[in-house]
Scaffold this active site. Structure first.
Site, PDB file in Angstrom:
ATOM      1  N   HIS A 162       0.935  -1.167   0.051  1.00 50.13           N
ATOM      2  CA  HIS A 162       0.044  -0.098  -0.208  1.00 50.13           C
ATOM      3  C   HIS A 162       0.804   1.156   0.020  1.00 50.13           C
ATOM      4  O   HIS A 162       1.982   1.247   0.236  1.00 50.13           O
ATOM      5  CB  HIS A 162      -0.987   0.117   1.366  1.00 50.13           C
ATOM      6  CG  HIS A 162      -2.151  -0.938   1.211  1.00 50.13           C
ATOM      7  ND1 HIS A 162      -2.133  -1.968   2.427  1.00 50.13           N
ATOM      8  CD2 HIS A 162      -3.002  -1.252   0.192  1.00 50.13           C
ATOM      9  CE1 HIS A 162      -3.139  -2.695   2.187  1.00 50.13           C
ATOM     10  NE2 HIS A 162      -3.733  -2.296   0.824  1.00 50.13           N
ATOM     11  N   CYS A 247      -2.521   1.105   9.799  1.00 47.09           N
ATOM     12  CA  CYS A 247      -3.278  -0.008   9.413  1.00 47.09           C
ATOM     13  C   CYS A 247      -4.511  -0.353  10.567  1.00 47.09           C
ATOM     14  O   CYS A 247      -5.545  -0.662  10.084  1.00 47.09           O
ATOM     15  CB  CYS A 247      -2.544  -1.262   8.981  1.00 47.09           C
ATOM     16  SG  CYS A 247      -1.376  -0.991   7.884  1.00 47.09           S
TER      17      CYS A 247
END
Length: 258
Positions: A162, A247
């Site tokens: 990501h 996250c």
């Protein structure tokens, strides 16, 4: 102003989480739970209130709740994860945000977007392209956020899962990254390379404080030299799954119910 953070407790299948750019390592589930509890406690200590999203125990990666939504002002854009096995994670996040009073929009099929690909700072929204997020999803996000004054910019991504695995932003807007996994640092006007990969991951707790991993002590020293206050937590079991401090929560500043 209330500072809320969506979090989701790690489930029994955490060790089966997806890994794409690193080799799989054994995950200690008991230690992972203790680390999650310490992460949430650190948020509480800094004045944040946690809201637990309902568990999704059949989804190994569900603890990485950031991937399920992009929140901008009073709008929650429910993600459409790029990995099919993660798609069932989103409904409970949507329910939690509806209860908090957010307006809801969604990334529509066939496009996909993971929230971990989205970095926001001061009206600009950078979105990683090349992994779990498609160009069409960036176009959808741009259309949804334009009425709120946001500028959405696609960023090339090839070396990590990501965008926020590669870069995050300090309170002053300086983007920090670990050069070996940053595809194009020229995207950002102010960019600071850090000496350790986990040092590229920070959560902004206030205008002078960041949350980061204990596994980046040299980067911590660098940030402290810049005048930042650092809260460090152990993320070892989540780092084995390509996770990091960003996250594990969705930070909500000034929720509609505040």
């Amino acid at each position: 102003m209330r500072k809320l953070a969506l979090v989701r407790r790690p489930g029994p299948r955490l060790a089966d989480g997806i890994v794409t750019h690193i080799d799989r390592s054994p995950v200690d589930l008991d230690l992972a739970l203790r680390q999650w509890e310490a992460y949430v406690a650190a948020l509480h200590d800094e004045g944040w209130e946690s809201i637990e999203v309902d568990p999704a125990d059949d989804c190994p990666d569900a603890v990485f709740v950031e991937d399920t939504v992009v929140v901008y002002d009073d709008l929650a854009v429910i993600a459409r994860p790029g990995a099919d096995e993660r798609k069932p994670e989103t409904p409970a996040t949507e329910d939690a945000l509806l209860r908090l009073g957010y307006r809801i929009a969604r990334i529509e099929a066939p496009e996909t977007l993971d929230g971990g690909d989205v970095l926001k700072h001061d009206g600009t929204v950078w979105v990683g392209l090349g992994g779990r997020t498609t160009p069409g999803a960036v176009d959808q996000l741009r259309a949804l956020l334009a009425p709120l004054g946001a500028r959405v910019v696609g960023v090339p991504l090839a070396k990590v899962l990501h965008l926020k695995s590669a870069v995050t932003a300090l309170p002053d807007g300086t983007v920090v990254g670990w050069d070996p996994v940053v595809d194009d640092a020229s995207v950002w006007e102010s960019y600071l390379p850090v000496p350790e990969e986990p040092g590229a991951h920070v959560v902004l707790l206030d205008e002078a404080t960041v949350l980061m991993s204990t596994s980046a002590p040299r980067t911590r020293a660098l940030f402290e030299e810049r005048g930042l206050r650092v809260v460090a937590v152990d993320m070892s079991e989540y780092e084995k799954l390509e996770g990091c401090v960003t996250c594990l929560s969705v930070r909500l500043r000034g929720a509609p119910t505040a």
